[in-house]
Every structure is written in C-alpha cells, then in structure tokens.
Design a protein around this motif. Structure first.
Motif, PDB file in Angstrom:
ATOM      1  N   THR A 156       2.522  -2.822   0.957  1.00 43.23           N
ATOM      2  CA  THR A 156       2.550  -1.518   1.622  1.00 43.23           C
ATOM      3  C   THR A 156       1.877  -0.491   0.726  1.00 43.23           C
ATOM      4  OG1 THR A 156       4.768  -1.138   0.724  1.00 43.23           O
ATOM      5  CG2 THR A 156       4.611  -1.971   2.982  1.00 43.23           C
ATOM      6  N   PHE A 157       1.203   0.472   1.348  1.00 41.18           N
ATOM      7  CA  PHE A 157       0.366   1.399   0.592  1.00 41.18           C
ATOM      8  C   PHE A 157       0.566   2.820   1.112  1.00 41.18           C
ATOM      9  CE2 PHE A 157      -3.537   3.438  -0.822  1.00 41.18           C
ATOM     10  CZ  PHE A 157      -3.812   2.826  -2.038  1.00 41.18           C
ATOM     11  N   ASN A 181      -9.331  -5.974   3.250  1.00 40.58           N
ATOM     12  CA  ASN A 181      -9.532  -5.117   4.410  1.00 40.58           C
ATOM     13  C   ASN A 181      -8.271  -4.294   4.623  1.00 40.58           C
ATOM     14  OD1 ASN A 181      -9.701  -3.963   6.989  1.00 40.58           O
ATOM     15  ND2 ASN A 181     -10.979  -5.634   7.755  1.00 40.58           N
ATOM     16  N   PRO A 182      -8.312  -2.991   4.377  1.00 37.42           N
ATOM     17  CA  PRO A 182      -7.102  -2.175   4.489  1.00 37.42           C
ATOM     18  C   PRO A 182      -6.432  -2.259   5.857  1.00 37.42           C
ATOM     19  CG  PRO A 182      -8.833  -0.946   3.390  1.00 37.42           C
ATOM     20  CD  PRO A 182      -9.466  -2.188   3.943  1.00 37.42           C
ATOM     21  N   GLU A 183      -7.232  -2.399   6.896  1.00 39.22           N
ATOM     22  CA  GLU A 183      -6.688  -2.396   8.250  1.00 39.22           C
ATOM     23  C   GLU A 183      -5.944  -3.673   8.593  1.00 39.22           C
ATOM     24  OE1 GLU A 183      -9.857  -1.562  10.901  1.00 39.22           O
ATOM     25  OE2 GLU A 183     -10.242   0.452  10.117  1.00 39.22           O
ATOM     26  N   LYS A 187       0.007  -4.650   4.385  1.00 43.18           N
ATOM     27  CA  LYS A 187       1.186  -4.822   5.237  1.00 43.18           C
ATOM     28  C   LYS A 187       1.484  -3.557   6.029  1.00 43.18           C
ATOM     29  CE  LYS A 187       6.050  -6.263   5.046  1.00 43.18           C
ATOM     30  NZ  LYS A 187       7.143  -6.693   4.120  1.00 43.18           N
ATOM     31  N   GLY A 188       1.182  -2.424   5.448  1.00 42.74           N
ATOM     32  CA  GLY A 188       1.411  -1.157   6.132  1.00 42.74           C
ATOM     33  C   GLY A 188       0.847  -0.009   5.328  1.00 42.74           C
ATOM     34  N   ILE A 189       0.441   1.062   6.020  1.00 39.73           N
ATOM     35  CA  ILE A 189      -0.078   2.265   5.373  1.00 39.73           C
ATOM     36  C   ILE A 189       0.824   3.437   5.749  1.00 39.73           C
ATOM     37  CG2 ILE A 189      -2.034   3.846   5.171  1.00 39.73           C
ATOM     38  CD1 ILE A 189      -3.843   1.497   5.988  1.00 39.73           C
ATOM     39  N   GLY A 205      10.134   3.040  -4.917  1.00 41.13           N
ATOM     40  CA  GLY A 205      10.052   1.708  -4.330  1.00 41.13           C
ATOM     41  C   GLY A 205       9.953   1.706  -2.823  1.00 41.13           C
ATOM     42  N   ASP A 206       9.643   2.865  -2.228  1.00 33.23           N
ATOM     43  CA  ASP A 206       9.491   2.928  -0.771  1.00 33.23           C
ATOM     44  C   ASP A 206       8.223   2.220  -0.317  1.00 33.23           C
ATOM     45  OD1 ASP A 206      11.811   4.478  -0.644  1.00 33.23           O
ATOM     46  OD2 ASP A 206      10.677   6.341  -0.897  1.00 33.23           O
TER      47      ASP A 206
END
Length: 311
Positions: A156-157, A181-183, A187-189, A205-206
């Motif tokens: 996650t980013f 590939n960010p998209e 796992k999630g943005i 840690g979120d």
C-alpha cells in the motif's frame, strides 16, 4: 367632464407608478454596475490567493495570512487567502469566469497543468536551502523490508494528492522505471491530503510506503519524535522545480508587478521570512517565468506521458 378628470387622474397615477418603477430599476442597475466596477485589490473586491495543502492546513493557513497581511501593508491592496483541500480545486478556481482565484501557489505539476490550460502564468519560484529546485523521496518504516522501488509490488502506498509533483508524479515515474505498474502492482493508493499526512501514515503503519518532498519528516517530529529513525528514505527522485507564485493571465500587469515587487521585498525581511517559512518553508523567492518549467515538461514527454492523462 367629471369622467374625463377621473380618467386623467388614473393616467397620472399610472405615470407616477411607471416612473417609480423605472427609478427602482435604474438604481438597481447602477448598484450592480458599481459592484462590478469595484477595483481589483480593493476592500470590496480583494485579490484571492489560493494555497494548496502542502502541510498541516492550520500552519499553511496561518503563514498564508501573515504573508497577505505584509503584502497589504506594503501595497495597500486587499487579499483574501484560502487553503484548498486539493490541487484540482485551485485550478478550477483559476479557470472559472469570473475567476474565483486571481493568484496561486501551485506545485510544479499542478502549475504546468494549469499553464497548459491557459489559466496560470508563473511569476516567482520559491527557494529552499539555496535552490529553486527540490527532490521527492520515497519512504517506508525501517522494519518494512522495503529497500527500493522494486520492493513495492503488493504494497500500500500513500501520496499527498494525485497532482502532487514530489509526492506522486515523479515518484510514480520512479516506480514505473523500476518495473512496477502503480495502477496494477500496488495493493492500494491512499490520498493522505498532505505531505505531513503521508509521513504520519507511514510512521503509524497505516500504509507500507509513501512519497513526499525532501525532507517532510522534519515537519512532524513534534508529534513523532522518533520519526527520523523509524521512517527511512529508500529512494530520491530527480530535481523538480519548486512551487512559487502564479497569476491568472488576465491579472492587470500593474497590480501583478506591484505584488511581485512587494513579495521580493518582504522575502528579505525577518518578518517576511518567518511568514513564508511557516506557510511553505520558503527561504527566498526568485523571478522565473513559464520556461523555467520546461525541463519538467521534457521529463514527462520522455516518459511518454500526456500531462492531461495524469490529471
């Protein structure tokens, strides 16, 4: 004769009523015209300066207002400052007719997007640590096992905003260059709303990782004393033009010059430096036009990206 007199009286009443109505309409039109003609920069028609959420909203708002107060003392012009919740909101405010924002302090990507749409023109660029350029950084907790952009697959980013140059656009290109590939591979943005928010999300840690300008970690040390040890930098981006001050193209040139000259003067004073630092960590200001951002445009073009597709 009596009937004719009564009819004449009715006509007089109608004429008087008509004249009164015409008078009311004329008064309303004059009032409206007076409102429209209120000079830009006057108390009745202040210059709206929109800021973006680079850091903690209250701090940015406080610094912005302090700068506006100094500008008023220097120029006699009136200003209304606001901090938008997102970059796109400022661009829309500059795009509206009539403009809802007359000047702004957009980050690089947001400015280039606004300039390419013909709604913003650069006048000043901020200087931090002696340079009109800066870098983005990718960060993670030291115990995350993330040591390079290639390790971000399945993670996650956090980013400050989809239009943040140092917090997303350039880091996103860095991630792509590493084969991620960010998209599809992340796992999630998460949109944290500010650079401070990204650091806090990583520290707590979120999220697994995130991106900010260098070095946004210092801005939250008061709340997280161990942040410099617990949150580490695992990549630094290429140089990015700093944010600054931009105007809508229709801004009268005499007003624009007065503001630019005043800001350059204010930036040399202790009070001005404190206000600029509170808002955006600006240490000084330099005069730069739109061409200053051409190298950044070339970076996007070299990556085969259309700036409008990134919006």
């Amino acid at each position: 004769m009596r009937r004719s007199f009564l009819q004449g009286g009715d006509n007089v009443k109608k004429l008087v009523l008509l004249l009164v109505m015409i008078g009311l309409v004329a008064t309303g039109m004059l009032f409206a015209a007076g409102s429209e003609e209120a000079e830009l920069g006057s108390e009745d028609n202040p210059i709206v300066w929109s800021f973006v959420p680079s850091g903690e909203m209250e701090r940015v708002a406080s610094g912005a207002q302090a700068v506006a107060d100094l500008l008023h003392k220097e120029t006699g012009l009136y200003f209304d400052t606001n901090v938008a919740t997102e970059y796109a909101g400022v661009i829309e405010a500059m795009s509206s007719v009539p403009a809802e924002a007359h000047m702004a302090s957009l980050a690089t990507f947001a400015y280039v997007l606004a300039a390419d749409r013909g709604v913003a023109d650069a006048a000043l660029v901020a200087v931090r640590y002696g340079s009109p350029t800066y870098n983005g950084q990718l960060i993670a907790r030291k115990d995350s096992g993330i040591n390079s952009p290639a390790d971000l697959a399945g993670k996650t980013f956090a980013r400050p905003d989809p239009l943040s140059t140092s917090g997303w656009i350039i880091p996103m290109l860095t991630i792509r260059a590493a084969g991620i590939n960010p998209e599809t591979d992340l796992k999630g943005i998460v949109d944290a709303g500010s650079h401070d928010g990204v650091v806090a999300a990583v520290f707590n840690g979120d999220v697994d990782a995130g991106a900010t300008y260098v070095d946004a970690r210092t801005r939250v040390e008061g709340d997280y004393p161990t942040v410099m040890e617990e949150v580490v930098v695992f990549a630094v981006t290429t140089d990015i033009p700093n944010d600054g001050v931009q105007f809508i193209p229709s801004m009268p040139q005499d007003i624009r010059k007065k503001i630019v000259d005043a800001l350059l003067k204010i930036a040399q004073t202790d009070e001005g430096k404190e206000a600029l630092n509170t808002a955006y960590q600006w240490n000084a200001l330099e005069v730069h036009g739109d061409s200053f951002y051409d190298p950044f445009r070339q970076v996007l073009q070299a990556a085969g990206l259309d700036i409008n597709e990134l919006n």
